[in-house]
Design an enzyme around this catalytic site. Structure first.
Site, short mmCIF file in Angstrom:
data_model
loop_
_atom_site.label_atom_id
_atom_site.label_comp_id
_atom_site.label_asym_id
_atom_site.label_seq_id
_atom_site.Cartn_x
_atom_site.Cartn_y
_atom_site.Cartn_z
N HIS A 293 -68.21 -118.22 -8.01
CA HIS A 293 -69.55 -118.54 -7.15
C HIS A 293 -70.62 -118.73 -7.92
O HIS A 293 -71.80 -119.41 -7.44
CB HIS A 293 -69.65 -117.25 -6.29
CG HIS A 293 -70.90 -117.41 -5.59
ND1 HIS A 293 -72.12 -116.72 -6.05
CD2 HIS A 293 -71.31 -117.65 -4.22
CE1 HIS A 293 -73.22 -117.06 -5.28
NE2 HIS A 293 -72.65 -117.52 -4.14
N CYS A 294 -70.32 -118.32 -9.46
CA CYS A 294 -71.61 -118.45 -10.37
C CYS A 294 -71.76 -119.57 -10.71
O CYS A 294 -72.99 -120.35 -10.69
CB CYS A 294 -71.56 -117.17 -11.25
SG CYS A 294 -71.66 -115.35 -10.43
N LEU A 295 -71.15 -119.96 -11.65
CA LEU A 295 -71.19 -121.21 -12.53
C LEU A 295 -71.57 -122.40 -12.01
O LEU A 295 -72.71 -122.95 -12.32
CB LEU A 295 -69.92 -121.24 -13.62
CG LEU A 295 -69.96 -120.27 -14.46
CD1 LEU A 295 -68.98 -120.71 -15.69
CD2 LEU A 295 -71.26 -119.99 -15.50
#
Length: 457
Positions: A293-295
């Site tokens: 979900h983050c990068l």
């Protein structure tokens, strides 16, 4: 910037008034009782581990998730996340510390509520704040005086004050006076056995100094170290900086990997050599694309906000372009390797090893493996996959099932592509039985010199 540290690995409870003076014994007991009820909205990869940490520290936790299947599993003492075991969930449910529901009204008695809902991107790569907005509207309906609301979902700088605060103030209560609002970015790293949730410093920024203080008081009971910042914007930006730093540097090394291959240079040997320098260099590694979900997502929140304000973020745009193109590059390299073996990509049998976005987890969010599979199939390849952590995967409206790795399966493939280097894989066995191995993760580094059928990204 100051740091508030908890008492080592033990959960603790604050014993100071807001003005810094010491509480009486009766005051401590009264505050302790009122502060033991917390709510967690969104019981996914962020919310469930957080809820479990609160439980371990003696909090009475009310979890809310709109996914009925998640609520049902947790109520039965079962987990759906690798980092949280069935035994851990069952222990807290049986002890009466973890309660789960899909009803926001169950949060009415919580002194603090942490919001951990998804913040994905739209197809246009602009922020999708709909889950956060809906959660804020629901919380506004049950908000009470003295309650602390903490947003942990990744958002663009300014979102907590500009978007969430006005929604909550529809309740008629004033932020900083009647209730408290802060932002504290999640820093969960699925599968990380070295740094548990409470070991990762907790960054906190409130709308007002009182909001920050209340959030610090809550989190220092659970986390070993809490870092207060001057504002929600600083905390929001800190989260985006962490992942933008990684995404940009991965984009750089991905671009260099493509260039190095054209030059006949092994990028993995180059990185190892550069890494030997004891200062001034931090190793990043190429791969088939960004996942989780983050990068792939967080930098786009910063990019969107910057464009909205008329400022440039060229590095983010370039890195996103490079990283987004990596699945297609993997397919092109696969076609190139097959051509050398006298086999066209069309109608070739391809086995993809690993569809999780990183090793040793079951998380397929934004996994580049899914893009690689789709692109291979678009080129006419016959694709199968194996992932010991992901038994089935949804792809373009259909369900694929993981195939058991065997000598027969490997030998039947024209190419085996390593997308995720799970530790359970026997690379020697794979190399011995496969005709061709294309390793995009350098998982075969220990044996690559012994096998001529292995090629690395």
């Amino acid at each position: 910037m100051r740091t508030d540290k908890g008492s080592g690995m033990e959960c603790r409870q604050g014993k100071e008034r807001d003005d810094g003076s010491m509480m009486t014994v009766n005051e401590v007991e009264a505050v302790g009782k009122s502060r033991r009820a917390v709510g967690v909205i969104g019981l996914g990869y962020v919310g469930l581990p957080l809820a479990m940490e609160f439980c371990r520290c003696g909090f009475d936790v009310q979890g809310v998730d709109l996914a009925i299947e998640r609520v049902a599993l947790l109520a039965e003492g079962r987990s759906y996340i690798d980092d949280v075991s069935d035994a851990e969930v069952d222990e807290q449910v049986s002890a009466g510390r973890l309660h789960v529901s899909s009803d926001y009204s169950s949060l009415k008695d919580a002194q603090a509520v942490s919001v951990c809902v998804p913040t994905p991107l739209r197809k246009t790569k602009t922020p999708d704040m709909s889950y956060v907005v809906e959660a804020a509207k629901e919380v506004a309906g049950i908000l009470k005086r003295g309650q602390l609301i903490v947003l942990e979902s990744t958002v663009y700088p300014g979102a907590t004050e500009e978007l969430i605060a006005p929604l909550l103030q529809r309740s008629g209560l004033e932020v900083g006076k009647d209730f408290y609002l802060a932002f504290s970015p999640e820093r969960v790293d699925p599968g990380n056995r070295e740094f548990g949730l409470r070991d990762i410093p907790k960054v906190v920024g409130g709308v007002t100094p009182q909001c920050t203080q209340r959030a610090v008081e809550l989190y220092r009971e659970v986390f070993a170290e809490v870092i207060p910042l001057e504002s929600t914007r600083e905390a929001e930006m800190a989260k985006l900086l962490e992942n933008t730093f990684r995404a940009v540097n991965i984009g750089l090394i991905n671009e260099l990997a493509v260039s190095a291959h054209k030059m006949g240079i092994d990028i993995w040997n180059v990185i190892a050599a550069a890494k030997s320098k004891p200062f001034g260099f931090m190793a990043f590694y190429p791969g088939p694309g960004l996942g989780a979900h983050c990068l792939p997502i967080d930098p786009m929140y910063l990019l969107w906000k910057a464009k909205h304000l008329g400022t440039a973020t060229h590095f983010i745009e370039i890195a996103d372009k490079v990283n987004t193109q990596m699945p297609a590059y993997v397919v092109e390299r696969t076609a190139e390797l097959l051509n050398r073996a006298g086999k066209p990509l069309k109608d070739s049998r391809i086995l993809v090893l690993g569809v999780a976005y990183k090793a040793n987890v079951n998380d397929v969010r934004e996994s580049p493996a899914l893009d690689v599979i789709e692109l291979l199939e678009q080129r006419g390849a016959k694709v199968a996959y194996n992932d010991p952590h992901v038994p089935i995967v949804e792809l373009e409206g259909r369900t694929l099932a993981s195939q058991a790795v065997s000598g027969e399966l490997l030998a039947a493939q024209d190419c085996v592509i390593v997308i995720t280097g799970h530790s359970v894989y026997d690379w020697e066995f794979i190399a011995q039985n496969a005709r061709l191995v294309f390793d995009t993760r350098n998982a075969t580094f220990a044996i690559v010199d012994r096998y001529t059928n292995i090629s690395r990204l």
